[in-house]
Design an enzyme around this catalytic site. Structure first.
Site, PDB file in Angstrom:
ATOM      1  N   GLU A 174      29.037  13.822  -0.307  1.00 24.59           N
ATOM      2  CA  GLU A 174      29.123  14.511   0.984  1.00 24.59           C
ATOM      3  C   GLU A 174      28.747  13.597   2.142  1.00 24.59           C
ATOM      4  O   GLU A 174      27.704  12.937   2.112  1.00 24.59           O
ATOM      5  CB  GLU A 174      28.189  15.725   1.003  1.00 24.59           C
ATOM      6  CG  GLU A 174      28.267  16.510   2.317  1.00 24.59           C
ATOM      7  CD  GLU A 174      27.020  17.309   2.638  1.00 24.59           C
ATOM      8  OE1 GLU A 174      27.119  18.244   3.455  1.00 24.59           O
ATOM      9  OE2 GLU A 174      25.940  17.004   2.095  1.00 24.59           O
TER      10      GLU A 174
ATOM     11  N   THR B 280      24.777  21.801   0.963  1.00 18.03           N
ATOM     12  CA  THR B 280      25.970  21.381   0.233  1.00 18.03           C
ATOM     13  C   THR B 280      25.639  20.688  -1.074  1.00 18.03           C
ATOM     14  O   THR B 280      26.172  21.068  -2.128  1.00 18.03           O
ATOM     15  CB  THR B 280      26.858  20.498   1.128  1.00 18.03           C
ATOM     16  OG1 THR B 280      27.217  21.242   2.304  1.00 18.03           O
ATOM     17  CG2 THR B 280      28.112  20.063   0.407  1.00 18.03           C
TER      18      THR B 280
ATOM     19  N   ASP C 276      31.205  17.472   5.775  1.00 20.90           N
ATOM     20  CA  ASP C 276      30.598  18.710   6.273  1.00 20.90           C
ATOM     21  C   ASP C 276      31.059  18.949   7.709  1.00 20.90           C
ATOM     22  O   ASP C 276      30.937  18.078   8.571  1.00 20.90           O
ATOM     23  CB  ASP C 276      29.079  18.594   6.222  1.00 20.90           C
ATOM     24  CG  ASP C 276      28.392  19.949   6.263  1.00 20.90           C
ATOM     25  OD1 ASP C 276      28.777  20.783   7.091  1.00 20.90           O
ATOM     26  OD2 ASP C 276      27.464  20.168   5.466  1.00 20.90           O
TER      27      ASP C 276
ATOM     28  N   SER D  53      27.003  26.345   5.442  1.00 21.69           N
ATOM     29  CA  SER D  53      27.345  25.452   4.336  1.00 21.69           C
ATOM     30  C   SER D  53      26.905  25.973   2.976  1.00 21.69           C
ATOM     31  O   SER D  53      27.420  25.520   1.950  1.00 21.69           O
ATOM     32  CB  SER D  53      26.721  24.074   4.570  1.00 21.69           C
ATOM     33  OG  SER D  53      27.236  23.472   5.728  1.00 21.69           O
TER      34      SER D  53
ATOM     35  N   HIS E  72      29.542  26.435  14.159  1.00 25.45           N
ATOM     36  CA  HIS E  72      30.683  26.569  13.270  1.00 25.45           C
ATOM     37  C   HIS E  72      31.714  27.532  13.857  1.00 25.45           C
ATOM     38  O   HIS E  72      31.394  28.379  14.697  1.00 25.45           O
ATOM     39  CB  HIS E  72      30.245  27.126  11.911  1.00 25.45           C
ATOM     40  CG  HIS E  72      29.200  26.314  11.227  1.00 25.45           C
ATOM     41  ND1 HIS E  72      28.613  26.724  10.055  1.00 25.45           N
ATOM     42  CD2 HIS E  72      28.617  25.127  11.529  1.00 25.45           C
ATOM     43  CE1 HIS E  72      27.721  25.825   9.662  1.00 25.45           C
ATOM     44  NE2 HIS E  72      27.702  24.848  10.552  1.00 25.45           N
TER      45      HIS E  72
ATOM     46  N   GLN F 193      30.156  14.730  -6.837  1.00 22.05           N
ATOM     47  CA  GLN F 193      30.317  15.306  -5.504  1.00 22.05           C
ATOM     48  C   GLN F 193      29.645  14.364  -4.509  1.00 22.05           C
ATOM     49  O   GLN F 193      28.482  14.007  -4.674  1.00 22.05           O
ATOM     50  CB  GLN F 193      29.689  16.690  -5.424  1.00 22.05           C
ATOM     51  CG  GLN F 193      29.778  17.304  -4.017  1.00 22.05           C
ATOM     52  CD  GLN F 193      29.239  18.721  -3.956  1.00 22.05           C
ATOM     53  OE1 GLN F 193      29.786  19.620  -4.582  1.00 22.05           O
ATOM     54  NE2 GLN F 193      28.170  18.929  -3.198  1.00 22.05           N
TER      55      GLN F 193
ATOM     56  N   ARG G 195      18.543  28.822   1.367  1.00 24.56           N
ATOM     57  CA  ARG G 195      18.689  27.373   1.413  1.00 24.56           C
ATOM     58  C   ARG G 195      17.453  26.673   1.980  1.00 24.56           C
ATOM     59  O   ARG G 195      17.283  25.464   1.776  1.00 24.56           O
ATOM     60  CB  ARG G 195      19.920  27.000   2.244  1.00 24.56           C
ATOM     61  CG  ARG G 195      19.866  27.501   3.669  1.00 24.56           C
ATOM     62  CD  ARG G 195      21.101  27.128   4.471  1.00 24.56           C
ATOM     63  NE  ARG G 195      21.134  25.699   4.790  1.00 24.56           N
ATOM     64  CZ  ARG G 195      22.109  25.114   5.490  1.00 24.56           C
ATOM     65  NH1 ARG G 195      23.129  25.841   5.928  1.00 24.56           N
ATOM     66  NH2 ARG G 195      22.072  23.832   5.740  1.00 24.56           N
TER      67      ARG G 195
ATOM     68  N   ASP H 278      19.615  19.664   0.832  1.00 22.89           N
ATOM     69  CA  ASP H 278      20.353  20.433   1.827  1.00 22.89           C
ATOM     70  C   ASP H 278      21.416  21.289   1.135  1.00 22.89           C
ATOM     71  O   ASP H 278      21.715  21.102  -0.050  1.00 22.89           O
ATOM     72  CB  ASP H 278      20.983  19.483   2.841  1.00 22.89           C
ATOM     73  CG  ASP H 278      21.246  20.132   4.184  1.00 22.89           C
ATOM     74  OD1 ASP H 278      20.749  21.250   4.416  1.00 22.89           O
ATOM     75  OD2 ASP H 278      21.948  19.522   5.011  1.00 22.89           O
TER      76      ASP H 278
ATOM     77  N   ASP I   7      33.648  21.928   4.374  1.00 23.56           N
ATOM     78  CA  ASP I   7      33.096  23.204   3.933  1.00 23.56           C
ATOM     79  C   ASP I   7      33.393  24.319   4.929  1.00 23.56           C
ATOM     80  O   ASP I   7      33.482  25.476   4.565  1.00 23.56           O
ATOM     81  CB  ASP I   7      31.597  23.093   3.670  1.00 23.56           C
ATOM     82  CG  ASP I   7      30.845  22.407   4.799  1.00 23.56           C
ATOM     83  OD1 ASP I   7      31.473  22.003   5.795  1.00 23.56           O
ATOM     84  OD2 ASP I   7      29.612  22.258   4.687  1.00 23.56           O
ATOM     85  N   HIS I   8      33.550  23.966   6.177  1.00 25.40           N
ATOM     86  CA  HIS I   8      33.857  24.946   7.225  1.00 25.40           C
ATOM     87  C   HIS I   8      34.328  24.195   8.459  1.00 25.40           C
ATOM     88  O   HIS I   8      34.160  22.978   8.570  1.00 25.40           O
ATOM     89  CB  HIS I   8      32.619  25.792   7.557  1.00 25.40           C
ATOM     90  CG  HIS I   8      31.414  24.958   7.903  1.00 25.40           C
ATOM     91  ND1 HIS I   8      31.310  24.248   9.078  1.00 25.40           N
ATOM     92  CD2 HIS I   8      30.281  24.703   7.208  1.00 25.40           C
ATOM     93  CE1 HIS I   8      30.162  23.592   9.089  1.00 25.40           C
ATOM     94  NE2 HIS I   8      29.518  23.835   7.958  1.00 25.40           N
TER      95      HIS I   8
ATOM     96  N   HIS J 158      26.811  19.664  15.677  1.00 26.18           N
ATOM     97  CA  HIS J 158      25.843  20.629  16.205  1.00 26.18           C
ATOM     98  C   HIS J 158      25.126  20.065  17.431  1.00 26.18           C
ATOM     99  O   HIS J 158      24.812  20.795  18.370  1.00 26.18           O
ATOM    100  CB  HIS J 158      24.807  20.994  15.138  1.00 26.18           C
ATOM    101  CG  HIS J 158      25.263  22.015  14.156  1.00 26.18           C
ATOM    102  ND1 HIS J 158      25.622  23.297  14.518  1.00 26.18           N
ATOM    103  CD2 HIS J 158      25.433  21.952  12.801  1.00 26.18           C
ATOM    104  CE1 HIS J 158      25.977  23.985  13.446  1.00 26.18           C
ATOM    105  NE2 HIS J 158      25.880  23.187  12.385  1.00 26.18           N
TER     106      HIS J 158
ATOM    107  N   ASP K 247      28.779  17.176  10.448  1.00 25.38           N
ATOM    108  CA  ASP K 247      28.384  18.512  10.905  1.00 25.38           C
ATOM    109  C   ASP K 247      27.129  18.474  11.772  1.00 25.38           C
ATOM    110  O   ASP K 247      27.076  19.095  12.842  1.00 25.38           O
ATOM    111  CB  ASP K 247      28.139  19.403   9.683  1.00 25.38           C
ATOM    112  CG  ASP K 247      27.481  20.729  10.033  1.00 25.38           C
ATOM    113  OD1 ASP K 247      28.202  21.664  10.422  1.00 25.38           O
ATOM    114  OD2 ASP K 247      26.244  20.822   9.909  1.00 25.38           O
ATOM    115  N   LYS K 248      26.136  17.751  11.331  1.00 24.72           N
ATOM    116  CA  LYS K 248      24.865  17.763  12.064  1.00 24.72           C
ATOM    117  C   LYS K 248      25.019  17.142  13.446  1.00 24.72           C
ATOM    118  O   LYS K 248      24.396  17.594  14.424  1.00 24.72           O
ATOM    119  CB  LYS K 248      23.791  17.061  11.244  1.00 24.72           C
ATOM    120  CG  LYS K 248      23.492  17.795   9.943  1.00 24.72           C
ATOM    121  CD  LYS K 248      22.337  17.193   9.190  1.00 24.72           C
ATOM    122  CE  LYS K 248      22.210  17.813   7.798  1.00 24.72           C
ATOM    123  NZ  LYS K 248      22.050  19.281   7.823  1.00 24.72           N
TER     124      LYS K 248
END
Length: 562
Positions: free
Chosen positions: A335, A174, A62, A115, A423, A333, A185, A172, A382-383, A344, A340-341
């Site tokens: 992740e 994803t 992520d 996400s 992001h 899948q 979400r 979450d 994802d981004h 941030h 990502d977190k």
């Protein structure tokens, strides 16, 4: 962070393997040395497989873009080092834009997405709006769109097992996009449904994300998010989502690494691992960027976090594959969410630690693929995010500096806001190995992954004159001597390089006896061979590489010392 002795042996081994040159690496791995005339076209051609994949392992970092990969690689491996995710033979760039709500049917473009729509993109093959999970766009955020079928659901319909694991809450965005359909979400549990009233079960909907995941009977669900599952359902009677999952669907609930290790099959029902109230703990303690002169410095290194009895991503991936492995195939899948977190939070050590752990999970998948070549592995994000490698501690609003594996300082900056980070809309890396992996090359959109994972109509490779499979090649390197004590305690470090192989086995022999045997990836790897047997004379390290073009054997003699 000094290199290990095994890594040093590997470096020496590959330097001495110029006879196979670039064939010892993948197309996505290290480039041939300067001046090398080795062409890799035949190697790439040999890795193209147009068959439909039987199994799919999708690994998501992520917020993992090339800048974050590079920062983690520089720190953990050095500027010239490589991750397992760098070894996948086919690599491309992937766009990640989404849509905005509006009157339709032509919705405005959202160039920077969260996400939810990005995960929905590869899950369904279609674009949607921020905050929405595997459901189409609409005129407003609170108005549901059309439910889109996901890859996971279609694998289930084909009678295959499925898994969905993460280091965040399993509810979450994803992980939720794989098997839930909802307009927001944030609607994780039954008491979180203020933005999703039509979806409430009491209103005739499919329920919260937590409820939908278990109602879909995903065979292996692992991550955090216990707090969503202890919420009461809106059916009354005080039943929680957790007790509902156990009663209605036979889920076995796992709460720590010991519970996970104890599960050996799915014969007694699906498993729901909830290892934290919310997200799992990042792999490293935080180093949070600050305004210049910034956090950290030229001697700063990351500190592993105390994670208690929580399993890490590679452990969960290993167990999930073990449980899902079957003759009919599966979809998994996995992740690494905390990249990502922690980005941030401008926590560079947290992000690096979880990207390195994702790479460990990639290696687990590659080890499985070495024995099951009909498995497609895809690694991507994802981004993009705003972590940037910069020239010094003054080159950003918030910066942090670390000492890398090279022993030199590396500075990263976060400049999208005065506090925290967000992001960006840049394209990101996608890499793949296995059947139909070549479809990720070039510039694709993340929605293109949908058709590849389901299996595109196989194409026909060129006829007469097409490159034939390469005869496998193998090479091995190790220290010339090893003491009996080291052999018993730590083992002999061995580096293996191979090309054109689907199976590579390493053995340690003494006077014809096999003392130890290990399997490595199709392109080799580093292992330690250990034995407690009494040995005399010389040891022989033997590597056998087998592939479509035949087999090759490489040996190395090692002298035993006292």
């Amino acid at each position: 962070m000094p290199r290990t002795s095994t890594s040093l042996i590997a470096t020496g081994a590959l330097t001495g393997l110029l006879a196979i040159g670039a064939l010892a690496t993948s197309a996505a791995g290290p480039a041939p040395e300067a001046g090398s005339e080795q062409d890799r076209s035949a190697q790439l051609a040999a890795r193209i497989d147009p068959a439909e994949p039987k199994s799919v392992i999708l690994l998501i970092g992520d917020g993992m873009d090339d800048s974050m990969i590079t920062a983690a690689r520089d720190y953990a491996r050095g500027a010239d080092g490589r991750f397992a995710l760098d070894s996948l033979p086919f690599t491309g760039a992937m766009t990640t834009h989404g849509l905005k709500v509006g009157p339709g049917p032509d919705y405005p473009i959202a160039y920077v997405s969260d996400s939810a729509p990005t995960a929905s993109g590869w899950s369904t093959g279609r674009k949607t709006v921020d905050g929405r999970l595997s459901q189409g766009p609409s005129t407003a955020a609170t108005i549901p769109g059309e439910d889109y079928r996901t890859v996971l659901e279609q694998f289930q319909e084909a009678g295959k097992l499925t898994g969905d694991i993460t280091t965040s809450e399993i509810t979450d965005a994803t992980p939720a996009a794989a098997a839930a359909h909802i307009n927001a979400r944030a609607c994780k549990g039954p008491t979180d449904m203020a933005s999703c009233l039509p979806a409430k079960k009491s209103n005739g909907g499919k329920g919260s994300i937590a409820e939908q995941l278990v109602d879909h009977e995903v065979d292996v669900l692992l991550g955090g998010g216990m707090s969503s599952y202890t919420q009461p359902t809106d059916a009354g009677g005080g039943e929680t989502v957790l007790s509902y999952a156990q009663r209605e669907h036979g889920y076995r609930v796992l709460q720590d690494e010991r519970d996970l290790a104890s599960v050996t099959s799915l014969e007694d029902g699906p498993v729901l691992g909830l290892f934290a109230p919310v997200n799992l703990t990042p792999m490293n303690d935080p180093l949070v960027a600050t305004p210049p002169p910034g956090a950290g410095g030229a001697t700063t290194e990351c500190t592993p976090a105390d994670r208690g009895d929580q399993p890490d991503l590679s452990t969960m991936t290993q167990k999930a594959i073990e449980l899902l492995d079957n003759p009919e195939g599966f979809f998994l899948q996995a992740e690494s969410a905390m990249i990502d977190k922690q980005e941030h939070a401008t926590d560079i050590c947290g992000a690096i630690g979880d990207l390195v752990e994702l790479d460990e999970a990639v290696q687990v998948a590659l080890d499985y693929q070495a024995e099951h070549p009909d498995t497609l592995i895809i690694v991507t994000g994802d981004h993009a995010h705003s972590t940037q490698i910069v020239g010094g501690s003054g080159d950003g609003k918030l910066t942090a500096t670390l000492r890398t594996a090279d022993g030199d300082p590396l500075t990263v900056a976060y400049s999208t806001s005065d506090t925290g980070s967000d992001h960006t809309g840049a394209q990101i890396r996608v890499a793949a190995s296995g059947p139909q992996a070549a479809n990720v090359t070039g510039v694709i959109d993340q929605t293109d992954l949908y058709a590849t994972m389901l299996g595109r109509t196989p194409s026909t490779l060129p006829g007469p004159g097409q490159p034939q499979p390469l005869a496998p090649q193998a090479a091995v390197a190790s220290a010339p001597t090893v003491s009996r004590g080291v052999l018993r305690r730590a083992g002999l470090p061995v580096s293996v390089a191979a090309a054109g192989a689907t199976k590579v086995t390493v053995q340690l022999l003494n006077k014809g006896r096999v003392l130890a045997s290990r399997k490595v990836g199709r392109e080799g790897g580093d292992v330690r061979l250990r034995t407690r047997r009494t040995v005399t004379g010389q040891l022989v390290v033997k590597v056998v590489a087998t592939g479509p073009g035949g087999s090759d054997v490489a040996t190395r003699r090692v002298r035993i010392t006292r």
